[in-house]
Design an enzyme around this catalytic site. Structure first.
Site, PDB file in Angstrom:
ATOM      1  CG  HIS A 177       7.348   1.329   8.530  1.00  0.00           C
ATOM      2  ND1 HIS A 177       6.827   0.051   8.542  1.00  0.00           N
ATOM      3  CD2 HIS A 177       6.388   2.116   7.959  1.00  0.00           C
ATOM      4  CE1 HIS A 177       5.622   0.078   8.005  1.00  0.00           C
ATOM      5  NE2 HIS A 177       5.323   1.305   7.642  1.00  0.00           N
ATOM      6  CG  HIS A 197       0.726   6.503  12.614  1.00  0.00           C
ATOM      7  ND1 HIS A 197       0.394   7.436  11.640  1.00  0.00           N
ATOM      8  CD2 HIS A 197       0.515   5.295  12.051  1.00  0.00           C
ATOM      9  CE1 HIS A 197      -0.016   6.804  10.561  1.00  0.00           C
ATOM     10  NE2 HIS A 197       0.058   5.504  10.767  1.00  0.00           N
TER      11      HIS A 197
HETATM   12  P1  2AM Z   1       0.326   3.049   8.298  1.00  0.00           P
HETATM   13  O1  2AM Z   1       1.701   3.169   8.839  1.00  0.00           O
HETATM   14  O2  2AM Z   1      -0.574   4.157   8.653  1.00  0.00           O
HETATM   15  O3  2AM Z   1      -0.286   1.718   8.533  1.00  0.00           O
HETATM   16  C1  2AM Z   1       2.544  -0.135   4.071  1.00  0.00           C
HETATM   17  O4  2AM Z   1       1.244  -0.501   3.796  1.00  0.00           O
HETATM   18  C2  2AM Z   1       2.573   1.178   4.802  1.00  0.00           C
HETATM   19  O5  2AM Z   1       2.009   2.181   3.976  1.00  0.00           O
HETATM   20  C3  2AM Z   1       1.813   1.145   6.085  1.00  0.00           C
HETATM   21  O6  2AM Z   1       2.668   1.487   7.126  1.00  0.00           O
HETATM   22  C4  2AM Z   1       0.690   2.139   5.884  1.00  0.00           C
HETATM   23  O7  2AM Z   1       0.535   3.163   6.777  1.00  0.00           O
HETATM   24  C5  2AM Z   1       1.101   2.937   4.707  1.00  0.00           C
HETATM   25  N1  2AM Z   1      -0.090   3.397   3.991  1.00  0.00           N
HETATM   26  C6  2AM Z   1      -0.478   4.678   3.866  1.00  0.00           C
HETATM   27  N2  2AM Z   1      -1.585   4.768   3.140  1.00  0.00           N
HETATM   28  C7  2AM Z   1      -1.934   3.510   2.819  1.00  0.00           C
HETATM   29  C8  2AM Z   1      -3.006   2.947   2.084  1.00  0.00           C
HETATM   30  N3  2AM Z   1      -3.954   3.698   1.506  1.00  0.00           N
HETATM   31  N4  2AM Z   1      -3.059   1.615   1.968  1.00  0.00           N
HETATM   32  C9  2AM Z   1      -2.123   0.830   2.552  1.00  0.00           C
HETATM   33  N5  2AM Z   1      -1.089   1.302   3.238  1.00  0.00           N
HETATM   34  C10 2AM Z   1      -0.991   2.621   3.383  1.00  0.00           C
END
Ligand code: 2AM
Length: 184
Positions: free
Chosen positions: A40, A126
């Site tokens: 996703h 991304h």
């Molecule tokens: P990412 O896509 O950049 O990895 C579930 O954890 C989703 O939430 C992940 O896809 C993650 O982003 C996003 N996310 C954004 N901020 C986060 C954070 N502080 N901690 C964990 N997940 C985060």
């Protein structure tokens, strides 16, 4: 419960990403690769919230999505956070229309209105592929050899999903809590 809103990666873009992940897994790098089921693009991370807040968050996500039609996107180059020179999170970039940024901004501001602080960092669309294990590093320039190995495939982001991230011993599993069709 841990919640975030995102757009599922589908069709050819999903197939390309799954194939890329399979090749990356063979690298033997000290990386925790993501499961291919939950690929996703994250638009808003709410973090750990009390279950009683689910409804108000659903409402905010619904409201933010109103008027956003389906999003024509494509895979872009490989990259890493915080930087390619010091990779911790490995990802495939997403090239999307202006309406994607608008939707992300609406989710951000809708979240703010119900008590979730906005992201400090600018939005960098991304799909996360993996996270380098604590205390480890990748070989310098390691990602470079994989950038040519997949098509910058197009796909239509037709849904906005509020996911619950359920932590398991095998890593997080993403369960849709609310699925909205993006139709203007
Ligand atoms: P990412 O896509 O950049 O990895 C579930 O954890 C989703 O939430 C992940 O896809 C993650 O982003 C996003 N996310 C954004 N901020 C986060 C954070 N502080 N901690 C964990 N997940 C985060």
């Amino acid at each position: 419960m841990r919640l975030f809103a995102g757009v599922p990666i589908v069709d050819e873009a999903r197939r390309e990403t799954v194939a890329l992940l399979a090749r990356l897994r063979e690298s033997g790098w000290p990386v925790r690769w993501v499961h291919e089921e939950g690929l996703h693009l994250t638009l808003k991370f709410y973090g750990e919230v009390a279950p009683e807040r689910l409804e108000v968050i659903e409402e905010a996500v619904r409201f933010a999505s109103q008027g956003t039609g389906s999003l024509a996107m494509r895979l872009d180059d490989l990259g890493a956070f915080p930087s390619a020179a010091r990779p911790r999170v490995l990802w495939v970039g997403i090239d999307g229309p202006a309406s994607l940024e608008l939707l992300q901004d609406r989710l951000e501001r809708g979240g703010e209105a119900i008590g979730f602080p906005p992201e400090g960092a600018p939005f960098r669309p991304h799909v996360t592929l993996g996270r380098v294990r604590e205390g480890h590093r990748l070989p310098p320039g390691g990602l470079d050899e994989y950038g040519g190995g997949y098509a910058r495939a197009p796909f239509v982001g037709g849904q906005l999903v509020l996911y619950e991230s359920v932590l398991t011993t095998k890593g997080p599993r993403y369960e849709p809590r609310l699925t909205l069709e993006l139709t203007p």
